[in-house]
Scaffold this motif. Structure first.
Motif, PDB file in Angstrom:
ATOM      1  N   LEU A   1      34.988  31.744  37.137  1.00 42.74           N
ATOM      2  CA  LEU A   1      36.415  31.605  37.425  1.00 42.74           C
ATOM      3  C   LEU A   1      37.290  32.453  36.504  1.00 42.74           C
ATOM      4  CD1 LEU A   1      37.038  27.797  38.125  1.00 42.74           C
ATOM      5  CD2 LEU A   1      37.350  29.706  39.710  1.00 42.74           C
ATOM      6  N   VAL A   2      36.743  32.894  35.371  1.00 42.28           N
ATOM      7  CA  VAL A   2      37.551  33.637  34.399  1.00 42.28           C
ATOM      8  C   VAL A   2      38.101  34.941  34.999  1.00 42.28           C
ATOM      9  CG1 VAL A   2      37.521  34.828  32.172  1.00 42.28           C
ATOM     10  CG2 VAL A   2      36.426  32.589  32.409  1.00 42.28           C
ATOM     11  N   PRO A   3      37.263  35.780  35.662  1.00 43.38           N
ATOM     12  CA  PRO A   3      37.861  36.977  36.270  1.00 43.38           C
ATOM     13  C   PRO A   3      38.856  36.646  37.383  1.00 43.38           C
ATOM     14  CG  PRO A   3      35.541  36.754  36.888  1.00 43.38           C
ATOM     15  CD  PRO A   3      35.802  35.776  35.796  1.00 43.38           C
ATOM     16  N   PHE A   4      38.690  35.487  38.021  1.00 38.57           N
ATOM     17  CA  PHE A   4      39.660  35.062  39.036  1.00 38.57           C
ATOM     18  C   PHE A   4      41.012  34.774  38.384  1.00 38.57           C
ATOM     19  CE2 PHE A   4      41.681  31.758  41.670  1.00 38.57           C
ATOM     20  CZ  PHE A   4      41.705  32.411  42.899  1.00 38.57           C
ATOM     21  N   VAL A   5      40.981  34.112  37.214  1.00 36.92           N
ATOM     22  CA  VAL A   5      42.219  33.866  36.466  1.00 36.92           C
ATOM     23  C   VAL A   5      42.842  35.191  36.022  1.00 36.92           C
ATOM     24  CG1 VAL A   5      43.190  32.850  34.360  1.00 36.92           C
ATOM     25  CG2 VAL A   5      41.486  31.585  35.692  1.00 36.92           C
ATOM     26  N   SER A   6      41.997  36.125  35.589  1.00 34.65           N
ATOM     27  CA  SER A   6      42.496  37.441  35.189  1.00 34.65           C
ATOM     28  C   SER A   6      43.162  38.146  36.363  1.00 34.65           C
ATOM     29  CB  SER A   6      41.350  38.298  34.644  1.00 34.65           C
ATOM     30  OG  SER A   6      40.782  37.703  33.488  1.00 34.65           O
ATOM     31  N   MET A   7      42.598  37.974  37.559  1.00 35.53           N
ATOM     32  CA  MET A   7      43.190  38.568  38.753  1.00 35.53           C
ATOM     33  C   MET A   7      44.576  37.988  39.019  1.00 35.53           C
ATOM     34  SD  MET A   7      42.103  38.179  42.738  1.00 35.53           S
ATOM     35  CE  MET A   7      42.848  36.539  42.687  1.00 35.53           C
ATOM     36  N   LEU A   8      44.724  36.673  38.858  1.00 35.08           N
ATOM     37  CA  LEU A   8      46.019  36.040  39.071  1.00 35.08           C
ATOM     38  C   LEU A   8      47.051  36.548  38.058  1.00 35.08           C
ATOM     39  CD1 LEU A   8      44.964  32.338  39.787  1.00 35.08           C
ATOM     40  CD2 LEU A   8      45.554  34.125  41.437  1.00 35.08           C
TER      41      LEU A   8
ATOM     42  N   MET B   1      51.374  42.993  37.624  1.00 37.39           N
ATOM     43  CA  MET B   1      51.408  44.223  38.421  1.00 37.39           C
ATOM     44  C   MET B   1      50.980  43.919  39.854  1.00 37.39           C
ATOM     45  SD  MET B   1      49.843  47.075  35.794  1.00 37.39           S
ATOM     46  CE  MET B   1      48.416  46.081  35.342  1.00 37.39           C
ATOM     47  N   PRO B   2      51.875  43.376  40.664  1.00 36.91           N
ATOM     48  CA  PRO B   2      51.518  43.001  42.037  1.00 36.91           C
ATOM     49  C   PRO B   2      50.964  44.155  42.862  1.00 36.91           C
ATOM     50  CG  PRO B   2      53.670  42.129  41.425  1.00 36.91           C
ATOM     51  CD  PRO B   2      53.268  43.057  40.337  1.00 36.91           C
ATOM     52  N   SER B   3      51.349  45.382  42.530  1.00 41.90           N
ATOM     53  CA  SER B   3      50.889  46.535  43.303  1.00 41.90           C
ATOM     54  C   SER B   3      49.390  46.784  43.153  1.00 41.90           C
ATOM     55  CB  SER B   3      51.663  47.786  42.879  1.00 41.90           C
ATOM     56  OG  SER B   3      51.470  48.045  41.499  1.00 41.90           O
ATOM     57  N   ARG B   4      48.786  46.238  42.070  1.00 41.64           N
ATOM     58  CA  ARG B   4      47.343  46.433  41.857  1.00 41.64           C
ATOM     59  C   ARG B   4      46.485  45.567  42.764  1.00 41.64           C
ATOM     60  NH1 ARG B   4      44.904  47.720  37.063  1.00 41.64           N
ATOM     61  NH2 ARG B   4      43.021  47.292  38.275  1.00 41.64           N
ATOM     62  N   ILE B   5      47.055  44.525  43.351  1.00 40.89           N
ATOM     63  CA  ILE B   5      46.288  43.579  44.156  1.00 40.89           C
ATOM     64  C   ILE B   5      46.265  44.031  45.603  1.00 40.89           C
ATOM     65  CG2 ILE B   5      46.086  41.175  44.885  1.00 40.89           C
ATOM     66  CD1 ILE B   5      45.606  41.588  41.927  1.00 40.89           C
TER      67      ILE B   5
END
Length: 301
Positions: A255-262, A268-272
């Motif tokens: 879940l840690v990379p998922f939190v990093s994604m959030l 930087m919303p443009s990165r998602i």
């Protein structure tokens, strides 16, 4: 809410705290990382001792010293390997190898008889590993170097083995009555031993003189990391280890990379974009299956 549900909820909070700590650690990148980790552990112990010293089994006896030493060595092994490998391999290679920790914990747990042989849990762990790897690839983005297995990767893999051993040894000591039931006491002494070993490693490999420039802002960040990231997260891990298997506990690392994604989405919303979706769905599916299996096991038990 039952004890198992609280343990799972606690590990979800663990993943959130660990994920949120990475940006803070980035603000301290000018300080020697091993000595910084030792300072974090010392601050964590200073906060925990007020809770731990009142416990009847606070002072270790006999074989407990050896077990706490091993737990501290696991912490020193992982952090030492991570910081050394960071200069000899890529972040993507480290993220790829780190997804092996829950599966390693499961295999080591089988050897020490603190995990049950079966196919469901390994399948769920493999699913979560694929999801976490997908998130790592999405974060790397663009052309990435080939994933070779050299000296840096080998050292970090040994660090992953050390990380996997931490909850396994904790569970083994608990199941055989060789460690106290108090999660606070177990957390305090494992971090204390870890602080000594990581600090000794830092004195050999790093320059303590770099800490002279430590400012009040850095000190506040270290206190935050020590209390909020080290003391609380390791206490949550130790508390959950008493109820859940080592593989299930370490699986929350997915879940840690998922939190990093959030966090990245907020900053930087443009990165998602859609490239984050497959990994996110696989991680969330794996976590849901872990919760379902935990409830089923409690009903059967």
């Amino acid at each position: 809410m039952g004890e198992l549900s609280r343990a799972h909820l606690g590990m979800a909070c663990w993943a959130l705290l660990v994920g949120l700590s990475f940006p803070v650690v980035g603000l301290l990148d000018t300080l020697p990382p091993l000595l910084l980790t030792a300072l974090r552990f010392v601050v964590a112990c200073a906060g925990l001792i007020w809770l731990a010293r009142g416990e009847a089994a606070f002072l270790p006896r006999g074989v407990q010293w050896g077990l706490y030493g091993l737990l501290g060595a696991c912490l020193a092994g992982f952090f030492g390997a991570m910081f050394w490998a960071a200069h000899h391999t890529t972040a993507l290679a480290m993220a790829t190898l780190f997804v092996s920790v829950p599966l390693l914990a499961y295999l080591i747990g089988l050897l020490l008889r603190v995990e049950r042989l079966g196919w469901r849990l390994p399948a769920i762990l493999a699913l979560g590993a694929l999801g976490a790897l997908g998130l790592a690839l999405a974060e790397a983005r663009g052309p990435t170097p080939g994933l070779a297995f050299g000296r840096g990767e080998a050292v970090f893999f040994l660090g992953c083995v050390a990380s996997a051993c931490y909850p396994v040894l904790s569970k083994w000591g608990l199941s055989r009555g060789r460690l106290p039931e108090s999660a606070v006491v177990r957390t305090f002494w494992s971090l204390a031993c870890g602080a000594l070993l990581v600090g000794a490693l830092g004195l050999v490999l790093e320059s303590p003189a770099r800490l002279i420039g430590l400012g009040w802002r850095d000190a506040l960040l270290i206190v935050y990391l020590g209390l909020g990231s080290s003391a609380l997260t390791f206490w949550l891990l130790q508390r959950a280890t008493a109820l859940l298997g080592p593989a299930t506990v370490t699986a929350y690392g997915y879940l840690v990379p998922f939190v990093s994604m959030l966090l990245l989405f907020v900053q930087m919303p443009s990165r998602i974009d859609w490239t984050w979706l497959p990994g996110s769905l696989l991680v969330l599916l794996a976590m849901g299956l872990l919760l379902r299996q935990g409830r089923a096991s409690s009903v059967i038990g």
